[in-house]
Design a protein around this motif. Structure first.
Motif, PDB file in Angstrom:
ATOM      1  N   TYR A 314     -48.376   8.500 -46.355  1.00 21.44           N
ATOM      2  CA  TYR A 314     -47.883   9.939 -47.120  1.00 21.44           C
ATOM      3  C   TYR A 314     -46.753  10.109 -46.654  1.00 21.44           C
ATOM      4  O   TYR A 314     -46.236  10.218 -45.265  1.00 21.44           O
ATOM      5  N   SER A 315     -45.671  10.248 -47.563  1.00 19.26           N
ATOM      6  CA  SER A 315     -44.137  10.264 -46.959  1.00 19.26           C
ATOM      7  C   SER A 315     -43.366  11.308 -48.309  1.00 19.26           C
ATOM      8  O   SER A 315     -44.051  11.569 -49.232  1.00 19.26           O
ATOM      9  N   LEU A 316     -42.093  11.493 -47.869  1.00 17.64           N
ATOM     10  CA  LEU A 316     -41.395  12.464 -48.484  1.00 17.64           C
ATOM     11  C   LEU A 316     -42.091  13.563 -49.149  1.00 17.64           C
ATOM     12  O   LEU A 316     -41.915  14.056 -50.470  1.00 17.64           O
ATOM     13  N   PRO A 317     -42.580  14.457 -48.236  1.00 17.18           N
ATOM     14  CA  PRO A 317     -43.395  15.653 -48.701  1.00 17.18           C
ATOM     15  C   PRO A 317     -42.299  16.835 -49.157  1.00 17.18           C
ATOM     16  O   PRO A 317     -41.334  16.829 -48.545  1.00 17.18           O
ATOM     17  N   GLN A 318     -42.875  17.526 -50.185  1.00 17.13           N
ATOM     18  CA  GLN A 318     -42.085  18.797 -50.683  1.00 17.13           C
ATOM     19  C   GLN A 318     -42.934  19.692 -51.233  1.00 17.13           C
ATOM     20  O   GLN A 318     -44.083  19.347 -51.936  1.00 17.13           O
ATOM     21  N   TYR A 319     -42.707  20.883 -50.610  1.00 17.47           N
ATOM     22  CA  TYR A 319     -43.505  22.119 -51.293  1.00 17.47           C
ATOM     23  C   TYR A 319     -43.305  22.428 -52.714  1.00 17.47           C
ATOM     24  O   TYR A 319     -41.943  22.241 -53.297  1.00 17.47           O
ATOM     25  N   LEU A 320     -44.425  22.665 -53.528  1.00 16.54           N
ATOM     26  CA  LEU A 320     -44.303  23.071 -55.142  1.00 16.54           C
ATOM     27  C   LEU A 320     -44.210  24.468 -55.044  1.00 16.54           C
ATOM     28  O   LEU A 320     -45.047  25.319 -55.512  1.00 16.54           O
ATOM     29  N   GLY A 321     -43.022  25.007 -54.759  1.00 16.30           N
ATOM     30  CA  GLY A 321     -43.017  26.572 -54.773  1.00 16.30           C
ATOM     31  C   GLY A 321     -43.886  27.247 -54.241  1.00 16.30           C
ATOM     32  O   GLY A 321     -43.790  27.244 -52.597  1.00 16.30           O
ATOM     33  N   ALA A 322     -44.776  28.204 -54.507  1.00 17.14           N
ATOM     34  CA  ALA A 322     -45.521  28.923 -53.698  1.00 17.14           C
ATOM     35  C   ALA A 322     -46.675  28.116 -52.980  1.00 17.14           C
ATOM     36  O   ALA A 322     -46.960  26.963 -53.517  1.00 17.14           O
ATOM     37  N   SER A 559     -43.382  14.079 -42.375  1.00 11.70           N
ATOM     38  CA  SER A 559     -44.155  12.994 -42.341  1.00 11.70           C
ATOM     39  C   SER A 559     -44.178  12.440 -40.818  1.00 11.70           C
ATOM     40  O   SER A 559     -43.231  12.288 -40.277  1.00 11.70           O
ATOM     41  N   ASP A 560     -45.394  12.189 -40.391  1.00 10.41           N
ATOM     42  CA  ASP A 560     -45.640  12.111 -39.092  1.00 10.41           C
ATOM     43  C   ASP A 560     -46.423  10.803 -38.841  1.00 10.41           C
ATOM     44  O   ASP A 560     -47.451  10.415 -39.550  1.00 10.41           O
ATOM     45  N   PHE A 561     -45.834   9.845 -38.013  1.00  9.72           N
ATOM     46  CA  PHE A 561     -46.393   8.325 -38.036  1.00  9.72           C
ATOM     47  C   PHE A 561     -47.464   8.219 -37.040  1.00  9.72           C
ATOM     48  O   PHE A 561     -47.495   8.682 -36.016  1.00  9.72           O
ATOM     49  N   THR A 562     -48.307   7.574 -37.615  1.00  9.91           N
ATOM     50  CA  THR A 562     -49.577   7.292 -36.929  1.00  9.91           C
ATOM     51  C   THR A 562     -49.855   5.744 -36.957  1.00  9.91           C
ATOM     52  O   THR A 562     -49.314   5.015 -37.767  1.00  9.91           O
ATOM     53  N   ARG A 563     -50.861   5.206 -36.246  1.00 10.83           N
ATOM     54  CA  ARG A 563     -51.178   3.769 -36.186  1.00 10.83           C
ATOM     55  C   ARG A 563     -51.736   3.570 -37.523  1.00 10.83           C
ATOM     56  O   ARG A 563     -51.978   2.164 -37.986  1.00 10.83           O
ATOM     57  N   MET A 564     -52.289   4.347 -38.278  1.00 10.21           N
ATOM     58  CA  MET A 564     -53.065   4.189 -39.686  1.00 10.21           C
ATOM     59  C   MET A 564     -51.990   4.472 -40.638  1.00 10.21           C
ATOM     60  O   MET A 564     -52.527   4.609 -41.855  1.00 10.21           O
ATOM     61  N   GLY A 565     -50.733   4.698 -40.559  1.00  5.64           N
ATOM     62  CA  GLY A 565     -49.836   5.115 -41.647  1.00  5.64           C
ATOM     63  C   GLY A 565     -49.244   6.402 -41.261  1.00  5.64           C
ATOM     64  O   GLY A 565     -49.976   7.326 -40.514  1.00  5.64           O
ATOM     65  N   PHE A 566     -48.437   6.835 -42.009  1.00  7.50           N
ATOM     66  CA  PHE A 566     -47.915   8.030 -42.034  1.00  7.50           C
ATOM     67  C   PHE A 566     -48.756   9.272 -42.563  1.00  7.50           C
ATOM     68  O   PHE A 566     -49.510   8.926 -43.497  1.00  7.50           O
ATOM     69  N   ASP A 567     -49.087  10.299 -41.978  1.00  5.68           N
ATOM     70  CA  ASP A 567     -49.589  11.507 -42.280  1.00  5.68           C
ATOM     71  C   ASP A 567     -48.798  12.613 -42.458  1.00  5.68           C
ATOM     72  O   ASP A 567     -47.400  12.797 -42.229  1.00  5.68           O
ATOM     73  N   LEU A 568     -49.082  13.716 -43.182  1.00  7.32           N
ATOM     74  CA  LEU A 568     -48.230  15.019 -43.551  1.00  7.32           C
ATOM     75  C   LEU A 568     -48.565  16.193 -42.417  1.00  7.32           C
ATOM     76  O   LEU A 568     -49.900  16.304 -42.571  1.00  7.32           O
ATOM     77  N   ALA A 569     -47.839  16.430 -41.739  1.00 12.58           N
ATOM     78  CA  ALA A 569     -48.156  17.490 -40.530  1.00 12.58           C
ATOM     79  C   ALA A 569     -47.333  18.779 -41.032  1.00 12.58           C
ATOM     80  O   ALA A 569     -46.178  18.607 -41.485  1.00 12.58           O
ATOM     81  N   GLU A 570     -47.957  19.840 -40.636  1.00  7.70           N
ATOM     82  CA  GLU A 570     -47.308  21.284 -41.124  1.00  7.70           C
ATOM     83  C   GLU A 570     -47.314  21.981 -39.941  1.00  7.70           C
ATOM     84  O   GLU A 570     -48.572  22.094 -39.123  1.00  7.70           O
TER      85      GLU A 570
END
Length: 988
Positions: A314-322, A559-570
């Protein structure tokens, strides 16, 4: 000495070499650049740099870099450089570079990536250092058996034998070590490169050497660049600067028949490659685990809560407004292609759309809550090197996509908050870098910001005021965060210039957030507008990238890297908890390169001379005839040799070939010429070959009886042809679409052997009502004659990009329609129409595939000239005598398991796949049309194919297997069910 024991390994070795050599022969289409380009050259005793007009500055820099490297920095590789030609390709927007041996040359794709994976140095400088290291590797391999192969069989034998002696991880690892040691950049200094092996070691998931070198379709395994860097760096750190020069010298001489590099390593260090790999991993383990124990990690919330079945990014995260609108991000994995999805606060995912193709290093995503924009590739329909980076927009409100620009070179587009304008980076063919402002409504350029120093710019983002744009700027060996006011064009530097890589800035409120490589781990940092203080926002375990801030400014996602691929961290944004970071006082944890850099004397970037070398016009016809390789064919009972000639521009190619069939004691000769600089590709050729097909002759026995005797006629065929080909690349969105139109005119001379009577074939007796009707029709073999023929062909393929675990592309179709016919009112007559359609559709599970094959061929049996039979009959059957035949095939394919099992060191099994098939064909024997009813015959078979993806001898990617065909409907007596071995693919 036992002769059998000594000669057998040599036979195996050279079969491997020639298999490797065959796999290396390029299959790229000819004619890659537009005819309009005007080329220049710098040609010295050390290098020939060829470049389009407008790139003289880059050509001078490359030539001076090669001159410097020729005279310096060779202690670790050898002092036998060979002059090479380097082509600067400016038509493509895809960042890349390579060295190839046939003909010996290097090509630089000059458009830099937005995410500069080589670090903060100039893209052309890093290409020159890295790719010229490959030149030196090949140059210094000209010794012993490799020298003999080069001087007897030419370039491809040179590359094949050297590639058999030296594993791919050595070639790339040594080049990565070199780019790192000879600059203040290079992948060896980048946390983004470092984190991949860190992720395995910190999770106690280190693999054996066979898996590390072969790769995996199941688990995340860093590629041969990463493996090679740590292996070559470990050896240099522990055994000195000249260790690889000495190992290369032994290996290419084959001092040790199998795995000569490993044999030489053992002789010089006491460690074979698997043992050195384990020692390297142990060293990194102790270093990285000690570093991790000192980290205080930032707490975060994981956004993507859906369980991962395999590696998923999961990469390139963007908030969708609210906040309630959720987050939009790119999702891609081992079992699925790239999609853009929406994730709500509960972790539920919804796929929005599938974008087109783009390089991971140029990936970008931007939204203002209503629109999403990104950049993807499109292609020139004819010229293979010419492609574009265009901007597309997706409207969340109407669920529609539209193309904003065409034939553009725009990168990293970013929407402003109002959704009226897009900021993007333009890179022209002559490498001029600009910030451009585009209208969202029609894609027109509203404004182009001057960049008089031609600083490389990347990854722009708007500030909240929709007036200022923040981006990364790079020049020399430094980068920095730059703020530009679009109203007055003024720019200012935020924070200090640094050699630590900075990427993906995002502006919100008073702060600019970005990913920085300062600590040795990519973390999110921030600078406050109007201040120079640098704040560390996160402390992560492996790597944090691509920050984005919620509309209310309370939360940040990355976007947070892990051995199982990128995660989304907040995380929550709390400036009072941020750490002030001073890069001048704190040291990066990445130090593995330091001893090697000291061996080489540090960065050469400022040492490269600026000599003005003579520039001349390059005549494209120079070197048009350039024989470079003799390519053997050693697949008993067929033995042969081809002489290959290619000019450096891939516009003129010739082949001369001779093949001997030991079973038939016959030779085949051929000569082919291809000229591809014009829009149509021109093909001219000659072949002299042995042919054989089945014919029939009718003999009248009585008033009511006719004998039909089948004959296997053999003849020698001389074929001279000229043809035109129109190759089109029509790729769009996530599909690769190609159309090829061919029209060939042949003049043929056949010399019949009169050896067609086969005593093993008994005449067939038929009773007919009117045998006299046969007298009006000609049946029988061809006669010696000269005649002409045409060959018309249309091929079209459309294939969606596939994930690495997919059995086949989930959606694809391939057409092949061909018509061949003799011309004129002639004693020799024949024509054949062939059409084939293959359709690929999804199966029940994500990696499964349903395939339907349709084929039809019409060729009258009474024709006394037979073209080559190219029909694919039902599996388990050979060719049949027919006037027309229709076939339908059904396949259901799926991977059974991804075992990752080594079989000693000879095979590493990556996947085992199964394909269930059912084939049906119906054909007509129409020879009795004048006397009776045509015969209708059915054939059908079902069966199973088991195939294996393996890495063989640590060298070749091979797909092989077996097929069992059970004949459901079999009209032929004495033919049993069939078992076959399959060799489907050999690659490197």
């Amino acid at each position: 000495m036992n002769m059998n024991k000594s000669i057998f390994p040599k036979i195996i070795l050279f079969l491997i070499c020639f298999s490797t050599l065959k796999a290396q022969v390029p299959s790229n289409p000819l004619g890659l650049n537009p005819l309009r380009l005007k080329w220049q050259q710098i040609n010295t005793d050390k290098v020939q740099v060829i470049f389009p007009q407008g790139l003289e500055q880059q050509g001078q820099r490359v030539a001076n870099t090669v001159h410097y490297l020729w005279n310096n920095q060779n202690q670790s590789i050898g002092d036998k450089p060979q002059k090479v030609s380097i082509l600067l390709q400016n038509q493509t927007t895809i960042p890349n570079g390579f060295v190839t041996v046939g003909p010996f040359r290097s090509e630089f794709y000059t458009t830099p990536p937005q995410f500069n994976f080589n670090g903060t140095a100039d893209w052309i400088d890093m290409l020159a250092i890295h790719e010229y290291r490959h030149v030196l590797q090949f140059s210094n391999s000209r010794k012993g058996i490799t020298w003999l192969a080069k001087n007897t069989l030419g370039s491809w034998a040179w590359g094949g034998v050297a590639g058999t002696a030296l594993p791919r991880w050595f070639f790339e690892g040594d080049a990565v070590v070199t780019e790192t040691a000879l600059s203040q950049a290079g992948r060896g200094r980048l946390p983004e490169f470092d984190m991949e092996y860190r992720s395995l070691i910190l999770d106690n998931k280190t693999y054996n050497y066979e898996k590390a070198s072969a790769g995996s379709l199941r688990d995340f395994v860093p590629n041969h660049y990463n493996l090679g860097y740590y292996m070559t760096a470990y050896a240099r750190n522990h055994f000195g600067q000249e260790i690889w020069k000495n190992v290369l010298n032994d290996a290419v001489k084959y001092k040790g028949l199998f795995y000569p590099l490993s044999h030489s390593l053992n002789r010089r260090t006491g460690l074979r490659t698997p043992e050195m790999y384990r020692a390297m991993i142990k060293e990194l383990d102790s270093t990285w685990k000690a570093q991790e124990n000192k980290l205080t990690l930032t707490p975060f919330k994981k956004i993507n809560t859906k369980p991962k079945k395999t590696i998923t990014n999961y990469s390139l995260p963007q908030y969708l407004g609210a906040e309630a609108d959720g987050i939009v991000a790119e999702k891609q994995g081992f079992d699925q292609i790239r999609t853009i999805c929406k994730i709500n606060p509960q972790g539920e995912e919804k796929m929005l759309f599938t974008p087109g193709n783009y390089s991971t290093r140029n990936a970008s995503l931007s939204t203002n809550g209503a629109l999403i924009c990104w950049a993807e590739w499109t292609y020139h329909p004819r010229w293979g090197n010419r492609n574009y980076s265009i901007i597309k927009i997706y409207d969340l409100r109407s669920d529609t996509k539209r193309k904003l620009t065409s034939e553009s070179r725009y990168f990293s587009p970013a929407l402003n908050r109002a959704g009226t304008q897009i900021a993007a980076i333009e890179v022209t063919e002559d490498l001029k870098y600009s910030l451009v402002i585009l209208s969202v409504f029609d894609g027109t350029v509203v404004q182009k910001i001057e960049n008089p120093e031609n600083i490389f710019l990347s990854m722009p983002r708007w500030l909240d005021d929709d007036q200022r744009v923040v981006m990364v700027a790079q020049q020399g060996e430094s980068n920095w965060i730059q703020l530009t006011d679009t109203q007055n064009g003024q720019s200012q530097q935020l924070g200090e210039k640094t050699t630590f890589q900075l990427t993906a800035p995002f502006a919100h409120g008073a702060y600019i957030y970005f990913s920085g490589a300062y600590t040795g781990i990519n973390n999110i940092f921030a600078v406050k507008l109007g201040e120079s203080t640098l704040y560390q926002v996160t402390s992560v375990r492996l790597g944090a990238f691509q920050p984005s801030v919620s509309q209310d400014g309370s939360k940040l996602v990355y976007s947070d890297f892990t051995r199982m691929g990128f995660d989304l961290a907040e995380i929550e944004i709390k400036p009072e908890t941020w750490k002030i970071y001073n890069p001048n006082q704190e040291k990066s944890s990445i130090t593995y390169f330091e001893k090697i850099a000291a061996q080489e004397g540090g960065s050469i970037i400022s040492k490269i001379p600026n000599e003005k070398l003579e520039v001349r016009k390059f005549k494209k016809w120079s070197g048009i005839i350039n024989p470079h390789s003799l390519l053997p064919t050693l697949f008993p009972p067929t033995y042969g040799l081809r002489l290959l000639s290619d000019n450096k521009f891939s516009t003129f190619s010739t082949q001369l070939g001779i093949t001997y069939n030991a079973n038939e004691s016959e030779f085949t000769y051929s000569a082919d010429l291809t000229y591809a600089e014009l829009f149509p590709v021109i093909n001219i050729g000659y072949s002299r070959s042995n042919r054989e097909r089945t014919f029939g002759i009718f003999d009248q026995a009585s008033d009511t009886t006719v004998f039909l005797t089948l004959f296997n006629e053999e003849w020698v065929e001389n074929d001279v042809y000229i043809g035109l080909e129109l190759p089109f690349n029509l790729g769009r969105n996530s599909f690769f679409n190609r159309l090829r139109l061919n029209a060939d005119f042949h003049v043929l001379n056949i010399e019949t052997a009169n050896r067609y009577r086969d005593p093993s074939i008994e005449p067939s007796l038929f009773r007919v009502n009117n045998p006299g009707s046969f007298q009006s029709s000609f049946y029988g073999p061809p006669v010696s004659d000269v005649f002409s023929a045409i060959d018309l062909r249309l091929r079209y393929g459309s294939q969606q990009a596939a994930a690495i675990q997919n059995y086949n592309p989930r959606f694809a179709h391939f057409w092949d329609i061909r018509y061949r016919k003799t011309l004129g009112n002639h004693a020799v007559e024949g024509d054949v129409f062939l059409a084939r359609l293959d359709i690929f559709l999804p199966g029940i599970a994500r990696n499964h595939s349903t395939q339907i094959n349709l084929a039809y061929q019409a060729e009258e049996f009474k024709d006394n000239y037979k073209f080559r039979n190219l029909f694919f009959y039902p599996r388990g059957f050979g060719s049949v005598i027919s006037d027309d035949i229709f076939k339908v095939g059904f396949n259901y394919g799926f991977p059974l398991i991804f075992p990752d099992i080594p079989v000693a060191s000879f095979l590493f099994i990556k996947s085992i796949k199964a394909n269930l098939f059912l084939d049906y064909a119906n054909y007509t024997e129409d020879v009795f049309n004048d006397a009776g009813t045509p015969a209708k015959v059915n054939l059908s078979s079902a069966g199973l194919e088991l195939t294996f993806d393996v890495r063989a001898f640590r060298l070749l990617e091979v797909e092989l297997g077996a097929r069992y065909s059970y004949k459901l409907k079999n009209p032929f007596r004495g033919e049993d069910n069939k078992f076959e071995f399959l060799l489907l693919r050999i690659g490197i």
